[in-house]
Design a protein around this motif. Sequence first.
Motif, PDB file in Angstrom:
ATOM      1  N   ARG A 132      24.259  28.848  27.028  1.00  0.00           N
ATOM      2  CA  ARG A 132      23.344  29.980  27.272  1.00  0.00           C
ATOM      3  C   ARG A 132      21.881  29.528  27.203  1.00  0.00           C
ATOM      4  O   ARG A 132      21.068  29.904  28.050  1.00  0.00           O
ATOM      5  CB  ARG A 132      23.617  31.100  26.257  1.00  0.00           C
ATOM      6  N   GLU A 133      21.579  28.694  26.192  1.00  0.00           N
ATOM      7  CA  GLU A 133      20.193  28.198  26.072  1.00  0.00           C
ATOM      8  C   GLU A 133      19.797  27.436  27.342  1.00  0.00           C
ATOM      9  O   GLU A 133      18.698  27.600  27.864  1.00  0.00           O
ATOM     10  CB  GLU A 133      20.088  27.199  24.912  1.00  0.00           C
ATOM     11  N   MET A 134      20.724  26.585  27.821  1.00  0.00           N
ATOM     12  CA  MET A 134      20.412  25.767  29.007  1.00  0.00           C
ATOM     13  C   MET A 134      20.235  26.643  30.245  1.00  0.00           C
ATOM     14  O   MET A 134      19.331  26.423  31.054  1.00  0.00           O
ATOM     15  CB  MET A 134      21.520  24.730  29.240  1.00  0.00           C
ATOM     16  N   VAL A 135      21.083  27.673  30.371  1.00  0.00           N
ATOM     17  CA  VAL A 135      20.972  28.576  31.520  1.00  0.00           C
ATOM     18  C   VAL A 135      19.638  29.322  31.457  1.00  0.00           C
ATOM     19  O   VAL A 135      18.893  29.379  32.443  1.00  0.00           O
ATOM     20  CB  VAL A 135      22.156  29.580  31.549  1.00  0.00           C
ATOM     21  N   ALA A 197      27.244  33.388  28.353  1.00  0.00           N
ATOM     22  CA  ALA A 197      26.780  32.045  28.743  1.00  0.00           C
ATOM     23  C   ALA A 197      25.948  32.124  30.023  1.00  0.00           C
ATOM     24  O   ALA A 197      24.939  31.421  30.159  1.00  0.00           O
ATOM     25  CB  ALA A 197      27.975  31.118  28.948  1.00  0.00           C
ATOM     26  N   ALA A 198      26.357  32.969  30.955  1.00  0.00           N
ATOM     27  CA  ALA A 198      25.644  33.069  32.236  1.00  0.00           C
ATOM     28  C   ALA A 198      24.331  33.839  32.098  1.00  0.00           C
ATOM     29  O   ALA A 198      23.518  33.860  33.040  1.00  0.00           O
ATOM     30  CB  ALA A 198      26.537  33.741  33.278  1.00  0.00           C
ATOM     31  N   GLY A 199      24.140  34.500  30.982  1.00  0.00           N
ATOM     32  CA  GLY A 199      22.914  35.259  30.755  1.00  0.00           C
ATOM     33  C   GLY A 199      22.772  36.451  31.677  1.00  0.00           C
ATOM     34  O   GLY A 199      21.659  36.880  31.975  1.00  0.00           O
ATOM     35  N   SER A 200      23.911  36.984  32.127  1.00  0.00           N
ATOM     36  CA  SER A 200      23.850  38.106  33.059  1.00  0.00           C
ATOM     37  C   SER A 200      25.127  38.931  32.938  1.00  0.00           C
ATOM     38  O   SER A 200      26.217  38.370  32.785  1.00  0.00           O
ATOM     39  CB  SER A 200      23.716  37.568  34.492  1.00  0.00           C
ATOM     40  N   ASP A 201      24.993  40.246  33.035  1.00  0.00           N
ATOM     41  CA  ASP A 201      26.163  41.117  32.898  1.00  0.00           C
ATOM     42  C   ASP A 201      26.828  41.394  34.242  1.00  0.00           C
ATOM     43  O   ASP A 201      26.262  41.110  35.295  1.00  0.00           O
ATOM     44  CB  ASP A 201      25.750  42.423  32.213  1.00  0.00           C
ATOM     45  N   ILE A 202      28.002  41.986  34.166  1.00  0.00           N
ATOM     46  CA  ILE A 202      28.760  42.280  35.384  1.00  0.00           C
ATOM     47  C   ILE A 202      28.152  43.496  36.095  1.00  0.00           C
ATOM     48  O   ILE A 202      27.920  44.531  35.468  1.00  0.00           O
ATOM     49  CB  ILE A 202      30.240  42.534  35.045  1.00  0.00           C
ATOM     50  N   ALA A 203      27.913  43.334  37.395  1.00  0.00           N
ATOM     51  CA  ALA A 203      27.380  44.448  38.189  1.00  0.00           C
ATOM     52  C   ALA A 203      28.503  45.173  38.923  1.00  0.00           C
ATOM     53  O   ALA A 203      28.446  46.394  39.091  1.00  0.00           O
ATOM     54  CB  ALA A 203      26.358  43.917  39.197  1.00  0.00           C
ATOM     55  N   SER A 204      29.510  44.450  39.388  1.00  0.00           N
ATOM     56  CA  SER A 204      30.637  45.101  40.084  1.00  0.00           C
ATOM     57  C   SER A 204      31.858  44.202  39.997  1.00  0.00           C
ATOM     58  O   SER A 204      31.733  42.990  39.762  1.00  0.00           O
ATOM     59  CB  SER A 204      30.286  45.355  41.549  1.00  0.00           C
ATOM     60  N   LEU A 205      33.028  44.802  40.174  1.00  0.00           N
ATOM     61  CA  LEU A 205      34.248  43.996  40.083  1.00  0.00           C
ATOM     62  C   LEU A 205      35.375  44.618  40.889  1.00  0.00           C
ATOM     63  O   LEU A 205      35.383  45.811  41.182  1.00  0.00           O
ATOM     64  CB  LEU A 205      34.689  43.842  38.620  1.00  0.00           C
ATOM     65  N   SER A 206      36.339  43.763  41.248  1.00  0.00           N
ATOM     66  CA  SER A 206      37.641  44.233  41.713  1.00  0.00           C
ATOM     67  C   SER A 206      38.671  43.508  40.861  1.00  0.00           C
ATOM     68  O   SER A 206      38.344  42.489  40.234  1.00  0.00           O
ATOM     69  CB  SER A 206      37.840  43.950  43.205  1.00  0.00           C
ATOM     70  N   SER A 207      39.898  44.034  40.798  1.00  0.00           N
ATOM     71  CA  SER A 207      40.845  43.359  39.904  1.00  0.00           C
ATOM     72  C   SER A 207      42.288  43.581  40.311  1.00  0.00           C
ATOM     73  O   SER A 207      42.609  44.549  41.009  1.00  0.00           O
ATOM     74  CB  SER A 207      40.634  43.813  38.460  1.00  0.00           C
ATOM     75  N   ARG A 208      43.129  42.662  39.886  1.00  0.00           N
ATOM     76  CA  ARG A 208      44.581  42.802  39.990  1.00  0.00           C
ATOM     77  C   ARG A 208      45.139  42.633  38.582  1.00  0.00           C
ATOM     78  O   ARG A 208      44.787  41.675  37.884  1.00  0.00           O
ATOM     79  CB  ARG A 208      45.181  41.702  40.890  1.00  0.00           C
ATOM     80  N   VAL A 209      45.996  43.547  38.194  1.00  0.00           N
ATOM     81  CA  VAL A 209      46.551  43.547  36.848  1.00  0.00           C
ATOM     82  C   VAL A 209      48.073  43.529  36.978  1.00  0.00           C
ATOM     83  O   VAL A 209      48.627  44.246  37.821  1.00  0.00           O
ATOM     84  CB  VAL A 209      46.120  44.832  36.091  1.00  0.00           C
ATOM     85  N   ARG A 210      48.753  42.723  36.170  1.00  0.00           N
ATOM     86  CA  ARG A 210      50.211  42.638  36.314  1.00  0.00           C
ATOM     87  C   ARG A 210      50.916  42.682  34.950  1.00  0.00           C
ATOM     88  O   ARG A 210      50.480  42.057  33.991  1.00  0.00           O
ATOM     89  CB  ARG A 210      50.563  41.322  37.013  1.00  0.00           C
ATOM     90  N   THR A 211      52.017  43.458  34.918  1.00  0.00           N
ATOM     91  CA  THR A 211      52.917  43.437  33.765  1.00  0.00           C
ATOM     92  C   THR A 211      54.238  42.865  34.267  1.00  0.00           C
ATOM     93  O   THR A 211      54.922  43.517  35.069  1.00  0.00           O
ATOM     94  CB  THR A 211      53.168  44.859  33.217  1.00  0.00           C
ATOM     95  N   PHE A 212      54.582  41.677  33.858  1.00  0.00           N
ATOM     96  CA  PHE A 212      55.831  41.063  34.310  1.00  0.00           C
ATOM     97  C   PHE A 212      56.992  41.532  33.448  1.00  0.00           C
ATOM     98  O   PHE A 212      56.803  41.808  32.258  1.00  0.00           O
ATOM     99  CB  PHE A 212      55.726  39.535  34.240  1.00  0.00           C
ATOM    100  N   GLN A 213      58.179  41.576  34.062  1.00  0.00           N
ATOM    101  CA  GLN A 213      59.351  41.951  33.277  1.00  0.00           C
ATOM    102  C   GLN A 213      59.658  40.833  32.283  1.00  0.00           C
ATOM    103  O   GLN A 213      59.669  39.652  32.638  1.00  0.00           O
ATOM    104  CB  GLN A 213      60.569  42.177  34.167  1.00  0.00           C
ATOM    105  N   LYS A 214      59.882  41.234  31.026  1.00  0.00           N
ATOM    106  CA  LYS A 214      60.132  40.231  29.989  1.00  0.00           C
ATOM    107  C   LYS A 214      61.552  40.308  29.444  1.00  0.00           C
ATOM    108  O   LYS A 214      62.130  39.293  29.080  1.00  0.00           O
ATOM    109  CB  LYS A 214      59.116  40.405  28.852  1.00  0.00           C
ATOM    110  N   VAL A 215      62.091  41.529  29.350  1.00  0.00           N
ATOM    111  CA  VAL A 215      63.487  41.697  28.911  1.00  0.00           C
ATOM    112  C   VAL A 215      64.090  42.802  29.775  1.00  0.00           C
ATOM    113  O   VAL A 215      63.359  43.616  30.353  1.00  0.00           O
ATOM    114  CB  VAL A 215      63.598  42.112  27.412  1.00  0.00           C
TER     115      VAL A 215
END
Length: 347
Positions: A132-135, A197-215
């Motif tokens: 963060r300091e370096m950025v 670390a990037a010294g900047s917050d998120i402005a926008s996002l898209s996402s994929r979320v998954r729950t896999f079968q475990k039992v």
Amino acid sequence: MRLIILGTGSMAGEHARNFALDPEVEIVAAVEPTQQRLGQFAEAHGIPHRFAGLDEAIAWGDFDAAANVTPDAVHYPTTMQLIAAGKDVFCEKPLATEYSQAREMADAADSAGVINMVNLTYRAAPPVQRAREMVLAGEIGTIKHFEASYLQSWLVGRHWGDWQTEDRWLWRLSSAHGSKGVIGDIGIHIVDFATYAAGSDIASLSSRVRTFQKVAGDRIGDYTLDANDSVVMSVELANGALGSIQATRWATGTLNDLRLDLYGDRGALRLLAGGRQSSLLACIGADIDTQTWREVACPPVPTNYLRFATAVRSRVNGDPDFRRAAALQHVLDLSFAADGLGSLAIA
Ligand SMILES: NC(=O)c1ccc[n+]([C@@H]2O[C@H](COP(=O)([O-])OP(=O)(O)OC[C@H]3O[C@@H](n4cnc5c(N)ncnc54)[C@H](O)[C@@H]3O)[C@@H](O)[C@H]2O)c1
């Protein structure tokens, strides 16, 4: 500072050991509904007072601050109770299970004037502070692209115990037990790690979320295994950088790795933290033409535990505070909402 520890499960030992390193912190009580666990914990750490619930501890009242190490869904009601009693609070992450509650907690803490911090553990990883300091000093120029991931594999390996039989893992897999899955558990760490670390917050996002079968039947006893195990976000930061943030419990062969690459127009940084190794590499200046990465020395950083103790003494709030944790919670909520927007299938 007279401190109580609320919740004496697996993470509470870290709190007890770390707070014990500050000679001015006295751990005066432990609070836990599971009697045997309470007794063992208090014995192991030499804690004099024991309570089965927070009501009893608050009625006793002889403490200044609390470390809230309860499961995620318990943070909100218990922390609000502690704030109302005028106690300083060091809360585990995620601060709450949804943004509206997290914001309410931040507002309540500010109005009450209590010290409030959240245990985003990897703030104490030296590479993140040095990066963060370096950025911020402009050493890698303007960040254009980044890749961030938090990788665990406890659904595959037995290194942290057996998730099929231990309640400390099973509640993390069940929405009805207040879990927000991998997003709430470690997604919050990597969103904080990358954006800090990037010294900047998120402005926008898209996402994929998954729950896999475990039992078979996705159920073990009282636990419906419906909380997500993997998330991939594509993100734009306020500074214009584009990047990805991923978190999973299915990263076979990794223990607990936070990885971050920040690519700027005058250099790049590569961070590794969390697992058995921690490092910061830089590729800057003439090294860009040969893709040479050099290790950067990172001075040690005090833990959140010690910084909370300092904040309580000085009455100057520490970072990350509830306000920061609420902003992160907002991102987490949006990652769920964005998944609902769907994606384009290859016809
Ligand atoms: N910062 C980190 O790196 C990190 C790492 C691990 C866990 N955590 C967080 O720490 C918290 C606890 O996780 P854990 O792994 O110790 O879980 P755990 O299930 O092992 O322990 C939680 C304990 O809280 C107790 N509890 C439940 N309700 C309570 C109440 N109302 N009052 C007092 N105690 C209560 C439970 O009986 C249990 O003993 C979670 O929020 C988790 O996300 C943070």
